[in-house]
Design a protein around this motif. Structure first.
Motif, mmCIF file in Angstrom:
data_model
loop_
_atom_site.group_PDB
_atom_site.id
_atom_site.type_symbol
_atom_site.label_atom_id
_atom_site.label_comp_id
_atom_site.label_asym_id
_atom_site.label_seq_id
_atom_site.Cartn_x
_atom_site.Cartn_y
_atom_site.Cartn_z
ATOM 1 N N LEU A 31 57.751 44.394 66.783
ATOM 2 C CA LEU A 31 58.536 44.245 68.273
ATOM 3 C C LEU A 31 59.769 45.432 68.048
ATOM 4 O O LEU A 31 60.631 45.094 66.993
ATOM 5 C CB LEU A 31 58.746 42.802 68.697
ATOM 6 N N ALA A 55 46.351 50.528 75.091
ATOM 7 C CA ALA A 55 47.212 49.625 76.027
ATOM 8 C C ALA A 55 46.294 48.610 76.706
ATOM 9 O O ALA A 55 45.207 48.911 77.051
ATOM 10 C CB ALA A 55 48.175 50.427 76.680
ATOM 11 N N THR A 64 53.725 50.423 74.135
ATOM 12 C CA THR A 64 53.217 49.212 73.873
ATOM 13 C C THR A 64 51.808 49.399 73.971
ATOM 14 O O THR A 64 51.112 49.579 74.951
ATOM 15 C CB THR A 64 53.740 48.133 74.593
ATOM 16 N N GLN A 111 49.712 45.852 66.012
ATOM 17 C CA GLN A 111 50.422 45.952 67.328
ATOM 18 C C GLN A 111 51.703 46.365 67.394
ATOM 19 O O GLN A 111 52.547 45.999 66.416
ATOM 20 C CB GLN A 111 50.409 44.337 67.988
ATOM 21 N N THR A 146 54.969 46.710 70.180
ATOM 22 C CA THR A 146 55.326 46.124 71.408
ATOM 23 C C THR A 146 56.976 46.573 71.603
ATOM 24 O O THR A 146 57.645 46.339 70.787
ATOM 25 C CB THR A 146 55.365 44.685 71.492
ATOM 26 N N SER A 192 59.999 46.201 74.063
ATOM 27 C CA SER A 192 60.350 45.396 74.960
ATOM 28 C C SER A 192 61.830 44.989 74.830
ATOM 29 O O SER A 192 62.313 44.641 73.648
ATOM 30 C CB SER A 192 59.703 43.913 74.836
#
Length: 122
Positions: free
Chosen positions: A11, A40, A90, A117, A119, A121
């Protein structure tokens, strides 16, 4: 089925950076092109970067100038340095490798990783 091993996802805030790594096991002899796809949610898997054994590269327009692909042939490892990350980056990122080069540079995916993954954000 031999798999590539990815690491480095996570993240990050918009504008941040991440570095992905992918190692091909020694049991895969004589890999040529290595690189990265991403997928995605609700979208098709897309090739974003690839690199040949002699350093030739391909980048998707969406990542040019922000992402840099590199490799260590002695370690059978490919890296993806991702800078200036955007919300639209992402996705699940997949490492892939081919036994033979293609012209123009592309990546078919003779071997795949399990995905990592990423991400972006706030």
């Amino acid at each position: 089925q031999v798999q590539l091993v990815e690491s480095g996802g996570g993240l990050v805030q918009p504008g941040g950076s991440l570095r992905l790594s992918c190692v091909a096991p020694r049991s895969i002899f004589s890999i040529n092109t290595m690189g990265w796809y991403r997928q995605a949610p609700g979208k098709q898997r897309e090739l974003i970067a690839a690199i040949t054994t002699d350093g030739g590269t391909y980048y998707a327009e969406s990542v040019k100038g922000r992402f840099t692909i590199s490799r260590d042939n002695a370690k059978n490892t490919v890296y993806l340095q991702m800078n200036s990350l955007k919300l639209e980056d992402t996705a699940v990122y997949y490492c892939a490798a081919d036994l033979y080069p293609r012209s123009p540079i592309t990546l078919q995916g003779d071997f795949w990783g399990q995905g990592t993954q990423v991400t972006v954000s706030s």
